[in-house]
Motif scaffolding. Structure first.
Motif, short mmCIF file in Angstrom:
data_model
loop_
_atom_site.label_atom_id
_atom_site.label_comp_id
_atom_site.label_asym_id
_atom_site.label_seq_id
_atom_site.Cartn_x
_atom_site.Cartn_y
_atom_site.Cartn_z
N VAL A 1 35.66 31.05 35.48
CA VAL A 1 36.82 30.60 34.71
C VAL A 1 37.81 31.75 34.58
O VAL A 1 37.44 32.87 34.20
CB VAL A 1 36.38 30.10 33.31
N ALA A 2 39.07 31.45 34.91
CA ALA A 2 40.14 32.44 34.81
C ALA A 2 41.29 31.85 34.01
O ALA A 2 41.63 30.68 34.18
CB ALA A 2 40.62 32.84 36.20
N PRO A 3 41.90 32.65 33.13
CA PRO A 3 43.07 32.15 32.40
C PRO A 3 44.28 32.08 33.31
O PRO A 3 44.43 32.88 34.24
CB PRO A 3 43.27 33.18 31.29
N ILE A 4 45.14 31.10 33.06
CA ILE A 4 46.39 30.99 33.80
C ILE A 4 47.49 31.53 32.90
O ILE A 4 47.73 31.00 31.81
CB ILE A 4 46.66 29.54 34.22
N ILE A 5 48.14 32.58 33.37
CA ILE A 5 49.20 33.23 32.60
C ILE A 5 50.47 33.19 33.42
O ILE A 5 50.50 33.65 34.56
CB ILE A 5 48.82 34.69 32.26
N ASP A 6 51.52 32.63 32.85
CA ASP A 6 52.81 32.49 33.53
C ASP A 6 52.68 31.77 34.86
O ASP A 6 53.30 32.14 35.87
CB ASP A 6 53.48 33.87 33.75
N GLY A 7 51.83 30.76 34.91
CA GLY A 7 51.67 29.95 36.10
C GLY A 7 50.76 30.54 37.16
O GLY A 7 50.53 29.92 38.19
N GLN A 8 50.25 31.74 36.95
CA GLN A 8 49.38 32.41 37.92
C GLN A 8 47.99 32.58 37.31
O GLN A 8 47.85 33.00 36.17
CB GLN A 8 49.93 33.79 38.29
N ALA A 9 46.98 32.26 38.11
CA ALA A 9 45.60 32.46 37.65
C ALA A 9 45.27 33.94 37.71
O ALA A 9 45.54 34.62 38.70
CB ALA A 9 44.63 31.67 38.52
N GLY A 10 44.70 34.44 36.63
CA GLY A 10 44.30 35.84 36.59
C GLY A 10 42.90 36.00 37.17
O GLY A 10 42.38 35.12 37.85
#
Length: 157
Positions: A116-125
């Motif tokens: 699981v990765a957070p999506i920040i500003d439309g991009q997956a981290g």
């Protein structure tokens, strides 16, 4: 006799003199410099603390999302045959869930890694949490595990 004469007779000095008591400008500047250094150190420490709390909160929420994805696979009885990626909104954030399927010990079992990765500003981290689970195919019998055939030289692995 004046008031000053009375002090002179008793052996005391008058309260009003040429030199006033108090802090000099240099003493005040040193105290302010020390206070500024302490304030900067406290600010940096609190900033680092808040940053680590945010990272731990994100990792905890990602773990909840991974556990929910694993529970969904079990409840739906889904048999994954290929890797999959999906985007969901959970825990007040957008997350990218990547499920990687690898072979199991028997054809009826598969290991699935859920990252699981957070999506920040439309991009997956980067993935901040992942879990592994074993899926069983409900249409195929698991049977007994024969580990002796797994080693080409025979015997115990």
């Amino acid at each position: 006799m004046t008031n000053n004469d009375n002090f002179a007779q008793i052996g005391q000095t008058p309260t009003a003199s040429k030199h006033e008591s108090g802090f000099t400008l240099i003493e005040v500047m040193v105290a302010l410099a020390i206070l500024a250094v302490v304030a900067v150190a406290a600010s940096r420490a609190s900033s680092a603390y808040l940053s680590s709390v945010d990272v731990l909160r994100t990792r905890t929420l990602a773990h909840f999302v991974a556990q929910n994805a694993a529970a969904d696979l079990r409840i739906q009885g889904t048999w994954l045959t290929a890797n999959s990626t999906q985007t969901i909104n959970a825990q007040g954030r957008d997350w990218q869930i990547t499920m990687t399927v690898s072979g199991g010990i028997t054809p009826a079992l598969k290991e699935v890694n859920i990252a699981v990765a957070p999506i920040i500003d439309g991009q997956a981290g980067n993935a901040v949490n992942d879990i592994n689970m074993i899926l069983s195919n409900p249409e195929q019998e698991i049977g007994s595990l024969d580990l002796t055939g797994a080693n080409p030289n025979g015997g115990i692995l």
